[in-house]
Write a protein that holds these residues in place. Sequence first.
Motif, PDB file in Angstrom:
ATOM      1  N   MET A 118       0.847  -1.195   0.000  1.00 15.23           N
ATOM      2  CA  MET A 118       0.000   0.000   0.000  1.00 15.23           C
ATOM      3  C   MET A 118       0.880   1.241   0.000  1.00 15.23           C
ATOM      4  O   MET A 118       2.031   1.194   0.424  1.00 15.23           O
ATOM      5  CB  MET A 118      -0.915   0.004   1.217  1.00 15.23           C
ATOM      6  CG  MET A 118      -1.895  -1.157   1.227  1.00 15.23           C
ATOM      7  SD  MET A 118      -3.135  -1.003   2.502  1.00 15.23           S
ATOM      8  CE  MET A 118      -4.283   0.085   1.696  1.00 15.23           C
ATOM      9  N   LEU A 119       0.290   2.342  -0.457  1.00 17.70           N
ATOM     10  CA  LEU A 119       0.989   3.622  -0.420  1.00 17.70           C
ATOM     11  C   LEU A 119       0.002   4.704  -0.011  1.00 17.70           C
ATOM     12  O   LEU A 119      -1.211   4.536  -0.133  1.00 17.70           O
ATOM     13  CB  LEU A 119       1.651   3.937  -1.763  1.00 17.70           C
ATOM     14  CG  LEU A 119       0.788   4.058  -3.024  1.00 17.70           C
ATOM     15  CD1 LEU A 119       0.087   5.401  -3.138  1.00 17.70           C
ATOM     16  CD2 LEU A 119       1.674   3.853  -4.240  1.00 17.70           C
ATOM     17  N   LEU A 120       0.553   5.797   0.484  1.00 17.72           N
ATOM     18  CA  LEU A 120      -0.255   6.961   0.845  1.00 17.72           C
ATOM     19  C   LEU A 120      -0.047   8.004  -0.240  1.00 17.72           C
ATOM     20  O   LEU A 120       1.086   8.425  -0.488  1.00 17.72           O
ATOM     21  CB  LEU A 120       0.169   7.515   2.204  1.00 17.72           C
ATOM     22  CG  LEU A 120      -0.627   8.711   2.707  1.00 17.72           C
ATOM     23  CD1 LEU A 120      -2.045   8.285   3.082  1.00 17.72           C
ATOM     24  CD2 LEU A 120       0.056   9.345   3.900  1.00 17.72           C
ATOM     25  N   LEU A 121      -1.115   8.385  -0.907  1.00 15.25           N
ATOM     26  CA  LEU A 121      -1.065   9.377  -1.975  1.00 15.25           C
ATOM     27  C   LEU A 121      -1.473  10.724  -1.402  1.00 15.25           C
ATOM     28  O   LEU A 121      -2.568  10.861  -0.853  1.00 15.25           O
ATOM     29  CB  LEU A 121      -2.013   8.970  -3.110  1.00 15.25           C
ATOM     30  CG  LEU A 121      -2.192   9.968  -4.240  1.00 15.25           C
ATOM     31  CD1 LEU A 121      -0.923  10.068  -5.068  1.00 15.25           C
ATOM     32  CD2 LEU A 121      -3.361   9.562  -5.107  1.00 15.25           C
ATOM     33  N   GLN A 122      -0.590  11.701  -1.506  1.00 14.49           N
ATOM     34  CA  GLN A 122      -0.886  13.062  -1.059  1.00 14.49           C
ATOM     35  C   GLN A 122      -1.059  13.907  -2.314  1.00 14.49           C
ATOM     36  O   GLN A 122      -0.122  14.072  -3.093  1.00 14.49           O
ATOM     37  CB  GLN A 122       0.248  13.597  -0.192  1.00 14.49           C
ATOM     38  CG  GLN A 122       0.439  12.792   1.071  1.00 14.49           C
ATOM     39  CD  GLN A 122       1.661  13.216   1.863  1.00 14.49           C
ATOM     40  OE1 GLN A 122       2.592  13.804   1.326  1.00 14.49           O
ATOM     41  NE2 GLN A 122       1.657  12.910   3.142  1.00 14.49           N
ATOM     42  N   HIS A 123      -2.269  14.424  -2.500  1.00 16.46           N
ATOM     43  CA  HIS A 123      -2.596  15.167  -3.710  1.00 16.46           C
ATOM     44  C   HIS A 123      -3.287  16.463  -3.334  1.00 16.46           C
ATOM     45  O   HIS A 123      -3.632  16.684  -2.177  1.00 16.46           O
ATOM     46  CB  HIS A 123      -3.464  14.309  -4.636  1.00 16.46           C
ATOM     47  CG  HIS A 123      -4.686  13.762  -3.966  1.00 16.46           C
ATOM     48  ND1 HIS A 123      -5.924  14.321  -4.106  1.00 16.46           N
ATOM     49  CD2 HIS A 123      -4.852  12.697  -3.134  1.00 16.46           C
ATOM     50  CE1 HIS A 123      -6.800  13.634  -3.398  1.00 16.46           C
ATOM     51  NE2 HIS A 123      -6.179  12.646  -2.791  1.00 16.46           N
TER      52      HIS A 123
END
Length: 174
Positions: A46-51
């Motif tokens: 999993m990854l954390l996407l900061q947008h």
Amino acid sequence: MEAGGRAVTAFGRSRTRPPTGWRRIVVRLPIALYRIGLGPVFGKRMLLLQHTGRVSGQTREVCLEVVAHDPLRGSWTVASGFGTAAQWYRNLRHIPKVTIQVGRTFHPVNAHFLSAEEGAELMAAYAGRHPRAARALCRYLGLDDPKDGTDPFRAAGLRIPFVRLDEVPPRRWG
């Protein structure tokens, strides 16, 4: 899919709405774990996407499952299970330069939107590596029963939008 509504898939079944209430809290729990430094618990899965929000301009976060990872190229591929109506997907369409966090490491990346055929190949490969997770995802999204006899994972991959997040090479000073 309309926000807050139901959509009918190409297979004629309705797809669930994004979660609300206590289910939304459970789905967003990984974000809290990333925030307190427990991102490594998820490994490279999993990854954390900061947008950036396209309307508000504020930083938004979403935790996504990694469908494919190419460490030599420095890219991660994720899927939008709720289609092109997902807020993070729409925000990436507007501003494709984002940051991801994998474990404790942050990576600046550019988003590239893959074709339906590339998505079909990715979903078929993902199903080979994670068959139970792929079946559960297809069932949850109502994409597990194509009537024409094709591979259900390839058929699902044709309908799910995929995004490849390519790491921005670091600047060389000198």
